[in-house]
Design a protein around this motif. Structure first.
Motif, PDB file in Angstrom:
ATOM      1  N   TYR A   1     -14.729   1.540 -50.217  1.00 35.67           N
ATOM      2  CA  TYR A   1     -13.461   1.048 -49.653  1.00 35.67           C
ATOM      3  C   TYR A   1     -12.454   2.166 -49.427  1.00 35.67           C
ATOM      4  O   TYR A   1     -11.288   1.887 -49.135  1.00 35.67           O
ATOM      5  CB  TYR A   1     -12.829   0.010 -50.604  1.00 35.67           C
TER       6      TYR A   1
ATOM      7  N   GLU B   1     -11.771   4.158 -47.084  1.00 40.41           N
ATOM      8  CA  GLU B   1     -11.067   4.111 -45.801  1.00 40.41           C
ATOM      9  C   GLU B   1     -10.035   2.970 -45.797  1.00 40.41           C
ATOM     10  O   GLU B   1      -8.883   3.160 -45.415  1.00 40.41           O
ATOM     11  CB  GLU B   1     -12.091   3.926 -44.666  1.00 40.41           C
ATOM     12  N   GLN B   2     -10.485   1.787 -46.263  1.00 41.00           N
ATOM     13  CA  GLN B   2      -9.555   0.651 -46.289  1.00 41.00           C
ATOM     14  C   GLN B   2      -8.400   0.879 -47.258  1.00 41.00           C
ATOM     15  O   GLN B   2      -7.259   0.507 -46.986  1.00 41.00           O
ATOM     16  CB  GLN B   2     -10.290  -0.626 -46.702  1.00 41.00           C
TER      17      GLN B   2
ATOM     18  N   GLU C   1      -5.924   2.996 -45.635  1.00 38.63           N
ATOM     19  CA  GLU C   1      -5.110   2.203 -44.695  1.00 38.63           C
ATOM     20  C   GLU C   1      -4.053   1.366 -45.427  1.00 38.63           C
ATOM     21  O   GLU C   1      -2.933   1.226 -44.960  1.00 38.63           O
ATOM     22  CB  GLU C   1      -6.002   1.269 -43.850  1.00 38.63           C
ATOM     23  N   PHE C   2      -4.426   0.825 -46.571  1.00 36.13           N
ATOM     24  CA  PHE C   2      -3.456   0.080 -47.385  1.00 36.13           C
ATOM     25  C   PHE C   2      -2.289   0.984 -47.783  1.00 36.13           C
ATOM     26  O   PHE C   2      -1.128   0.579 -47.772  1.00 36.13           O
ATOM     27  CB  PHE C   2      -4.119  -0.467 -48.662  1.00 36.13           C
TER      28      PHE C   2
ATOM     29  N   SER D   1      -9.568  -3.703 -54.349  1.00 37.51           N
ATOM     30  CA  SER D   1     -11.020  -3.932 -54.263  1.00 37.51           C
ATOM     31  C   SER D   1     -11.306  -5.395 -54.581  1.00 37.51           C
ATOM     32  O   SER D   1     -12.135  -6.039 -53.920  1.00 37.51           O
ATOM     33  CB  SER D   1     -11.779  -3.049 -55.262  1.00 37.51           C
TER      34      SER D   1
ATOM     35  N   LEU E   1     -10.469  -7.363 -51.520  1.00 36.30           N
ATOM     36  CA  LEU E   1     -11.437  -7.164 -50.436  1.00 36.30           C
ATOM     37  C   LEU E   1     -12.714  -7.965 -50.693  1.00 36.30           C
ATOM     38  O   LEU E   1     -13.359  -8.444 -49.762  1.00 36.30           O
ATOM     39  CB  LEU E   1     -11.781  -5.672 -50.285  1.00 36.30           C
TER      40      LEU E   1
END
Ligand code: ATP
Ligand code: MG
Length: 544
Positions: free
Chosen positions: A82, A84-85, A88-89, A198, A201
């Motif tokens: 995660y 990358e995500q 972004e967060f 996490s 997600l």
């Protein structure tokens, strides 16, 4: 009508060490709740700190969870998947004006944070513009700055009574190779940031963790509130961690035991690790039973290690075949038994389980018994062998001690006996009673074996209380006699067929397991799992 609540949990180990019995509690809880409520449980590696983590740990953790009897099916995740995500967060937070890049050193950040009684001070970088923060954070990612020179912090409240809310660090620069993402990243998210996100997600519903995270819950909720729109938000729920007497459980301390050579590795049979317990001979059933019995609560308490042993005995009592093994042999010669004779004796494999059947043993003129089953000058209530006295040999005859042969140092070399031929099963005096029954092996079939006896790692029962402290005082309480190796044991020949991991009850001696690493048909090695005396059920009976 209330909506039926979905249940989705996860077990989130950090791959920086081997799992221990405390983790087993968390595994049983997370996977158990999912099973109970028809839900799902993920296995997720919380691998956000490349400096301490390794694939060796990832593999051992997977093996241990499976061995305990749980399955994550296709739901094996890594926080590193995660990255990358999560990045972004973090950008989203910056854009909302809720995060900033801070150039204070780690030490300065600590100073500025204040204490429980004093509010913190704002960082001089707290009011950087959103544009500047976005550019600096992007440059952090690009690797333009050295490790530790800058961090990204959440902008919350430097005067919050909860220290975790005083602008916590959420990203740091670490120019280190990650075991999964390699050199792709040089910034890594902090646990407190990566964990709730996490969870979100993966659409976790119940994020179950130990009590020390209670003070982190407001921060957990803050990240979720700021960044997650989903109606179904994960909730953190805390429970008390398992503490056990006579051992240590923090990974740092277990690592110290390994590194300083107090034990032979993470899977040393004295370790409270899952791999150590497995090698010692504990069964997944016993460990699961233990985790059920200790229950789940918010109050910390120390569990007596005798309960874990009790669960093992309960499990093995019906499963483990009974066999005879003499740990410290002394030779017995039966004077009136013909020299060239050999008899086949039938022995039952498990009185608790008739289906276990029988096996054969050989009986001959020379046999071996335990050295401490004989006393030349016994006290009055001694019912084992002594001059002029009789005992029964299990499954065989009653013998009587006639004489002892010693060497010049007074050490006993041989015990000379006679036997009563009518006392075997089927004989006219088969039911004649004597007070003592001994285990034995005959010289005609005895096989040499190495037997390893284990005692607790830590002498003090109180150790577990101190386990939370980070000091190394526990090293002074290490039991120097936690391992004794007996190299000249004699066991019945049926044990030649034992496979690594097979478990037995050695009559009168306890439960034993053929060692997973060192046992082979040419070199029999057995670990004592536990003795037969159950101090737990004794305590329970006294209380009743
Ligand atoms: P350390 O001992 O290094 O502080 P840890 O034991 O917390 O680390 P993790 O890999 O983070 O290691 O633990 C994974 C999960 O197991 C976490 O959810 C944690 O709360 C739980 N856990 C760890 N120790 C215990 C314990 N003694 N009893 C119950 N659960 C535990
Ligand atoms: Mg942890």
């Amino acid at each position: 009508m209330e909506k039926v609540k979905r249940v989705h949990t996860r077990f989130p180990p950090e791959p920086n060490g081997y799992l221990h019995i405390g983790h087993a509690k968390s595994i049983c809880l997370n996977f158990g709740i999912a099973q109970e409520f028809n839900g799902l449980c993920n296995l997720r590696f919380d691998d956000t700190n490349p400096s301490k983590e390794d694939v060796e740990y990832v593999e051992s953790i997977k093996e241990d969870v499976k061995w305990l009897g749980f399955s994550w099916d296709d739901r094996l995740y890594y926080a590193s998947d995660y990255f990358e995500q999560l990045y972004e967060f973090a950008v989203k937070l910056i854009k909302k004006g809720k995060a900033y890049v801070c150039d204070l050193s780690a030490e300065e950040i600590r100073e500025y944070r204040g204490t429980l009684t004093q509010p913190g001070k704002d960082s001089p970088y707290r009011n950087r513009s959103i544009e500047e923060n976005l550019e600096l954070f992007e440059n952090m990612r690009k690797g333009l700055y050295p490790s530790g020179s800058r961090v990204l912090r959440a902008k919350i409240d430097m005067s919050s009574p909860n220290l975790n809310m005083r602008d916590p660090v959420i990203y740091r620069i670490m120019h280190e190779t990650h075991h999964r993402t390699g050199d792709k990243w040089c910034i890594y998210p902090m646990y407190d940031f990566a964990h709730p996100l996490s969870d979100a997600l993966e659409r976790i519903t119940h994020s179950i963790c130990t009590m020390e995270f209670e003070d982190h819950r407001p921060l957990y909720d803050w990240f979720i509130e700021q960044l997650i729109d989903d109606e179904d938000k994960p909730k953190q729920i805390e429970f008390a961690r398992l503490e056990l007497t006579n051992t240590v459980m923090s990974k740092r301390k277990l690592r110290l035991l390994v590194e300083k050579g107090f034990v032979q590795g993470w899977d040393d049979p004295r370790m409270p690790t899952i791999s150590g317990l497995r090698r010692r001979g504990f069964t997944p059933e016993a460990i699961r039973d233990f985790c059920n019995r200790i229950g789940v609560a918010k109050a910390n308490s120390v569990v007596d290690i005798a309960l874990l042993e009790h669960c093992l005995r309960e499990d093995l009592n019906s499963k483990a075949p009974r066999v005879m093994a003499v740990l410290d042999p002394v030779k017995v010669v039966i004077l009136n038994y013909p020299e060239d004779k050999e008899e086949i004796i039938i022995a039952e494999n498990n009185p608790e389980n008739p289906a276990a059947g029988t096996r054969t043993l050989k009986f001959s003129r020379v046999i071996y018994i335990e050295r401490d089953d004989f006393m030349e000058n016994p006290p009055s209530k001694y019912f084992r062998l002594s001059p002029g006295k009789e005992v029964r040999l299990k499954y065989a005859y009653i013998i009587k001690c006639e004489n002892v042969i010693k060497d010049t140092n007074g050490e006993i070399l041989e015990i000379h006996c006679t036997y009563d031929p009518e006392t075997k099963s089927g004989g006219s005096a088969a039911n004649r009673k004597v007070k003592g029954t001994l285990h034995w092996v005959s010289a005609s079939e005895a096989v040499k074996a190495e037997i390893r006896l284990y005692d607790y790692l830590i002498n003090s029962e109180q150790q577990a209380d101190e386990d939370q402290t980070e000091n190394d005082e526990f090293l002074t309480k290490i039991n120097p006699n936690s391992l004794s190796i007996l190299k000249n044991c004699l066991v019945e020949s049926s044990l030649c067929k034992a496979l690594p991991g097979d478990k037995f009850q050695f009559l009168r001696q306890g439960y034993f397991c053929a060692d997973l690493k060192d046992h082979s048909p040419d070199h029999l090695v057995f670990n004592r799992i536990v003795g037969l005396r159950d101090s737990w059920s004794k305590i329970n009976k006294q209380q009743k």
